[in-house]
Design a protein around this motif. Structure first.
Motif, PDB file in Angstrom:
ATOM      1  N   ASP A  90      20.240  45.926  14.700  1.00  0.00           N
ATOM      2  CA  ASP A  90      18.903  45.107  14.437  1.00  0.00           C
ATOM      3  C   ASP A  90      19.188  44.186  12.827  1.00  0.00           C
ATOM      4  O   ASP A  90      18.541  43.453  12.906  1.00  0.00           O
ATOM      5  CB  ASP A  90      17.489  45.872  14.286  1.00  0.00           C
ATOM      6  N   ALA A  94      18.629  40.838  11.944  1.00  0.00           N
ATOM      7  CA  ALA A  94      18.022  39.520  10.677  1.00  0.00           C
ATOM      8  C   ALA A  94      18.281  39.410   9.784  1.00  0.00           C
ATOM      9  O   ALA A  94      17.868  38.060   8.928  1.00  0.00           O
ATOM     10  CB  ALA A  94      17.170  41.231   9.896  1.00  0.00           C
ATOM     11  N   LYS A  98      17.335  35.260   8.453  1.00  0.00           N
ATOM     12  CA  LYS A  98      17.658  35.171   6.932  1.00  0.00           C
ATOM     13  C   LYS A  98      18.684  33.904   7.112  1.00  0.00           C
ATOM     14  O   LYS A  98      17.967  32.613   6.332  1.00  0.00           O
ATOM     15  CB  LYS A  98      17.801  36.606   6.289  1.00  0.00           C
ATOM     16  N   ARG A 155      10.717  35.497  13.657  1.00  0.00           N
ATOM     17  CA  ARG A 155      12.131  37.070  13.608  1.00  0.00           C
ATOM     18  C   ARG A 155      12.571  37.813  12.738  1.00  0.00           C
ATOM     19  O   ARG A 155      13.185  38.942  13.240  1.00  0.00           O
ATOM     20  CB  ARG A 155      12.900  35.525  13.588  1.00  0.00           C
ATOM     21  N   ILE A 156      11.727  36.683  11.300  1.00  0.00           N
ATOM     22  CA  ILE A 156      12.603  38.492  10.230  1.00  0.00           C
ATOM     23  C   ILE A 156      11.499  39.293  10.782  1.00  0.00           C
ATOM     24  O   ILE A 156      11.697  40.485  10.569  1.00  0.00           O
ATOM     25  CB  ILE A 156      12.256  37.638   9.146  1.00  0.00           C
ATOM     26  N   ALA A 159      12.594  41.500  13.883  1.00  0.00           N
ATOM     27  CA  ALA A 159      13.961  42.483  13.309  1.00  0.00           C
ATOM     28  C   ALA A 159      13.565  43.907  12.289  1.00  0.00           C
ATOM     29  O   ALA A 159      14.033  44.805  13.041  1.00  0.00           O
ATOM     30  CB  ALA A 159      15.003  41.578  13.017  1.00  0.00           C
ATOM     31  N   LYS A 160      12.640  43.380  11.090  1.00  0.00           N
ATOM     32  CA  LYS A 160      12.516  44.138  10.531  1.00  0.00           C
ATOM     33  C   LYS A 160      11.966  45.500  11.192  1.00  0.00           C
ATOM     34  O   LYS A 160      11.858  46.420  10.966  1.00  0.00           O
ATOM     35  CB  LYS A 160      11.373  43.746   9.121  1.00  0.00           C
TER      36      LYS A 160
END
Length: 201
Positions: A90, A94, A98, A155-156, A159-160
């Motif tokens: 994950d 991320a 980024k 998306r970030i 993922a977080k």
């Protein structure tokens, strides 16, 4: 000495020994009473039982250590390893998101600079038309960049969120394993999840 005392019969007042052996019973009774007075009391505090207690303590400790080493620790280690791999995946996703967002921002800056240069060049020939065209291009590029940045942020954030959920699942699994297998508490997974969520808040 005790045999002699036990076999001796006490004569009565007439000098005759009683035929029923009452003197022997009295002596034996006296010996039994004297022996009973020397009992040690509570057995765990009796030094006579210390070697056996130490032996059973060593056996119990060894059995607990074997269970801990061969059952509990491998299970917890496997859970931690799986969660660590998932979190690493994950986090890598991320980081890629980024990086893509940074690349999109750099491309936007470059395109915007080029658009400004073109607008400035055109403005020297026909300032009004160039300004309008440059504004149109700039708004278009800004709209595209905003869309890309929003997508990258989503998306970030996803993922977080996945990474944090993985950490919550890891903490829940470890706490549940410890409470059930080590402390021997009967708890449900919902209770452990609630407790982990409460610690985060």
């Amino acid at each position: 000495m005790f045999v002699t005392a036990a076999n001796a019969q006490t004569p009565d007042a007439g000098g005759n020994t009683p035929p029923d052996g009452s003197g022997e019973d009295a002596v034996l009774h006296g010996e039994t009473g004297a022996g009973a007075g020397h009992d040690a009391g509570f057995p765990p505090m009796n030094p006579e039982f210390f070697p056996s207690q130490i032996l059973w303590l060593a056996i119990t400790f060894g059995l607990f250590y074997w269970i801990l080493k061969n059952v509990l620790v491998p299970r917890i280690g496997g859970i931690l390893e799986n969660r660590r791999d998932r979190i690493a995946i994950d986090v890598e996703a991320a980081e890629r998101a980024k990086q893509e967002a940074d690349e999109a921002h750099a491309a936007y800056e470059q395109e915007l600079a080029e658009a400004r240069e073109r607008a400035h060049s055109i403005g020297q020939d026909a300032r009004n038309d160039a300004r309008e065209e440059g504004d149109v291009q700039r708004r278009k590029l800004e709209a595209e960049l905003d869309a890309r940045l929003d997508e990258a942020r989503e998306r970030i954030a996803a993922a977080k969120s996945g990474a944090m959920n993985g950490m919550d699942e890891l903490a829940t699994d470890v706490a549940e394993t410890i409470l059930r297998d080590v402390i021997k508490l009967d708890v449900t997974r919902d209770e452990v999840s609630s407790a982990v969520a409460a610690t985060r808040s």
